[in-house]
Write an enzyme that holds these catalytic residues in place. Structure first.
Site, short mmCIF file in Angstrom:
data_model
loop_
_atom_site.label_atom_id
_atom_site.label_comp_id
_atom_site.label_asym_id
_atom_site.label_seq_id
_atom_site.Cartn_x
_atom_site.Cartn_y
_atom_site.Cartn_z
N TYR A 198 0.85 -1.19 0.00
CA TYR A 198 0.00 0.00 0.00
C TYR A 198 0.88 1.24 0.00
CZ TYR A 198 -3.52 3.42 1.51
OH TYR A 198 -4.36 4.51 1.59
N LYS A 247 3.55 9.01 8.96
CA LYS A 247 3.27 8.41 10.27
C LYS A 247 4.23 8.91 11.37
CE LYS A 247 0.46 4.85 8.28
NZ LYS A 247 0.59 4.28 6.97
N ASP A 267 9.33 2.89 0.02
CA ASP A 267 8.28 3.53 0.83
C ASP A 267 8.46 3.11 2.29
OD1 ASP A 267 5.98 4.40 2.05
OD2 ASP A 267 4.60 3.60 0.54
C1 LIG Z 1 -0.01 4.67 5.60
C2 LIG Z 1 0.84 4.42 4.40
C3 LIG Z 1 0.83 5.30 3.30
C4 LIG Z 1 -0.15 6.43 3.19
O1 LIG Z 1 0.04 7.40 4.17
P1 LIG Z 1 -1.18 8.41 4.51
O2 LIG Z 1 -0.56 9.37 5.47
O3 LIG Z 1 -2.25 7.57 5.09
O4 LIG Z 1 -1.57 9.05 3.24
C5 LIG Z 1 1.73 5.09 2.27
N1 LIG Z 1 2.59 4.05 2.31
C6 LIG Z 1 2.62 3.18 3.34
C7 LIG Z 1 3.62 2.08 3.34
C8 LIG Z 1 1.73 3.34 4.41
O5 LIG Z 1 1.74 2.45 5.41
#
Ligand SMILES: *Cc1c(COP(=O)(O)O)cnc(C)c1O
Length: 435
Positions: A144, A273, A243
């Protein structure tokens, strides 16, 4: 029976907010029932609108790594607030935060702050396309990267929870430029690059997938999967975007890169985060020549009215300041202890399960065999998870309401807090076993 305040709020919410929530997983769609509406949180504890208390294992999906309302973080935000909520102009906190990220994480030469993880991956992808003059992006099923049009295909997290193939409203053209491969499949990647290498702008991956549950990157003959991705992309003139929105500053002090980053480097990395400590912050960064493509010096437009907001940078800095070696040891102990307790309880109740970890991150799959791909993650007993989830919630333990999410501990998960979870586990494991 008088309806609970959470129920009343949920009813009101569903009239004015689609499904009553501002992010899908919060609606409890896959586990059923009414989500507790939260009123306050302190340390490892949540209190809902009805005054019920829960031990939190969600941690706002990662940011609350020092626990809720952690005093130094709250003080830093309060202090910043007295000096102005937003300037829309440069301020010192942005510089200090970017310096701290660059100090921790080798491949970060330059960094831009944004307001979410989604913005970070969206912007990194734009830079990669501009730098290479190519359109195609390769992602892995179950990873994701936020709700970016190009990256929604076979995404994990909420998309996994609701079994959606991607999303309506994404154009065919956009979908065509995204190639999805099974996670860990080196042969498929090699084959794709052999056929279409000169069209590929970037490979994007979670540094350790944690949105289909935690799947540590597999090593083959001493070569980690991330390194393999970097080598394969670079050989074809493509970039690797790692990511670390979830793993950054959590899997280790240097994120997941601190675990397997030796002798290779991603070109661009994304954060979110933890970097905002609970306020809306994302970031993307990497090689100076790539980041130099950004406006105003370069041709890649990217901007944000609230980017680098002084409250947000204060929260992020205070959070990173609290994440010293001792904090990571505490996280590690809490995480390992909890994993053992869960394994013992599920084993005693005869519930098939496998626990997988990446640094201090872990998740529990309700199946016998290890999970290496999204297909395998989906082949778990989600009904058993649902029974386990509701038994724990009833007992005052708040798990992620999905079988496809990591469990989040914080430095506030003291032995006393872990004991409270331990007390609830045997009955929940029995509930999971009952059909
Ligand atoms: C949570 C998440 C996102 C998206 O971040 P948001 O602040 O919710 O837009 C992107 N990549 C990873 C790996 C994530 O866990």
């Amino acid at each position: 029976m008088t309806p609970s305040l959470s129920q009343e709020l949920f009813d009101r919410a569903r009239r004015v907010i689609p499904s009553g929530v501002n992010s899908p997983v919060r609606a409890f769609g896959s586990v059923g029932g009414t989500p507790p509406f939260l009123a306050s949180a302190k340390g490892a504890l949540l209190t809902d609108a009805d005054g019920r208390e829960y031990v939190d294992l969600v941690g706002s999906w990662g940011p609350m790594v020092l626990g809720h309302a952690h005093e130094p973080v709250v003080a830093a935000v309060q202090d910043a607030a007295t000096r102005g909520l937003s300037f829309g102009a440069p301020q010192a906190g942005e510089v200090t935060l970017a310096e701290e990220v660059a100090r921790r994480i080798g491949p970060i030469q330059q960094l831009r702050l944004v307001n979410s993880g989604t913005e970070a991956t969206m912007s990194a992808l734009r830079v990669a396309r501009a730098a290479t003059g190519r359109d195609v992006v390769v992602k892995f099923a179950g990873c994701y990267h936020g709700h970016v049009d190009a990256l929604l295909a076979e995404a994990g997290s909420g998309v996994a929870t609701f079994a959606m193939p991607g999303s309506a409203g994404v154009t065919e053209g956009t979908a065509r430029d995204t190639v999805v491969l099974p996670y860990g499949d080196r042969a498929a990647l090699t084959e794709l690059f052999a056929q279409r290498g000169d069209e590929i702008a970037a490979v994007i991956t979670e540094a350790a997938p944690a949105n289909m549950g935690v799947v540590p990157p597999p090593e083959v003959d001493g070569v980690g999967f991330n390194r393999f991705l970097a080598d394969t992309a670079h050989a074809a003139g493509a970039l690797l975007i790692s990511d670390e929105v979830l793993t950054g500053f959590r899997a280790s002090a240097q994120g997941h890169y601190g675990i397997d980053g030796e002798g290779w480097a991603p070109d661009l990395m994304t954060f979110g985060k933890v970097i905002g400590g609970g306020l809306p912050v994302g970031a993307f960064g990497g090689r100076e020549d790539l980041m130099g493509l950004l406006a105003p010096a370069g041709p890649v437009y990217q901007a944000g009215t609230l980017s680098g907001n002084p409250l947000a940078t204060a929260a992020g800095l205070a959070t990173l300041a609290g994440l010293d070696d001792a904090a990571y040891r505490t996280l590690d102990t809490a995480s390992s202890t909890l994993q053992q307790l869960v394994a013992d309880a599920l084993t005693a109740a005869g519930v098939p399960h496998v626990i997988q970890r990446a640094g201090t991150l872990f998740s529990v799959f309700f199946r016998e065999e290890p999970v290496r791909t999204y297909a395998e993650a989906k082949a778990q007993d989600t009904a058993a998870f649902t029974r386990f989830f509701h038994a724990l919630l009833e007992a005052g333990v708040y798990l992620p309401p999905s079988a496809f999410e990591a469990w989040f501990v914080s430095t506030a998960h003291t032995p006393e807090i872990i004991d409270r979870i331990a007390a609830a586990l045997p009955a929940a494991a029995k509930a999971a076993a009952a059909r």
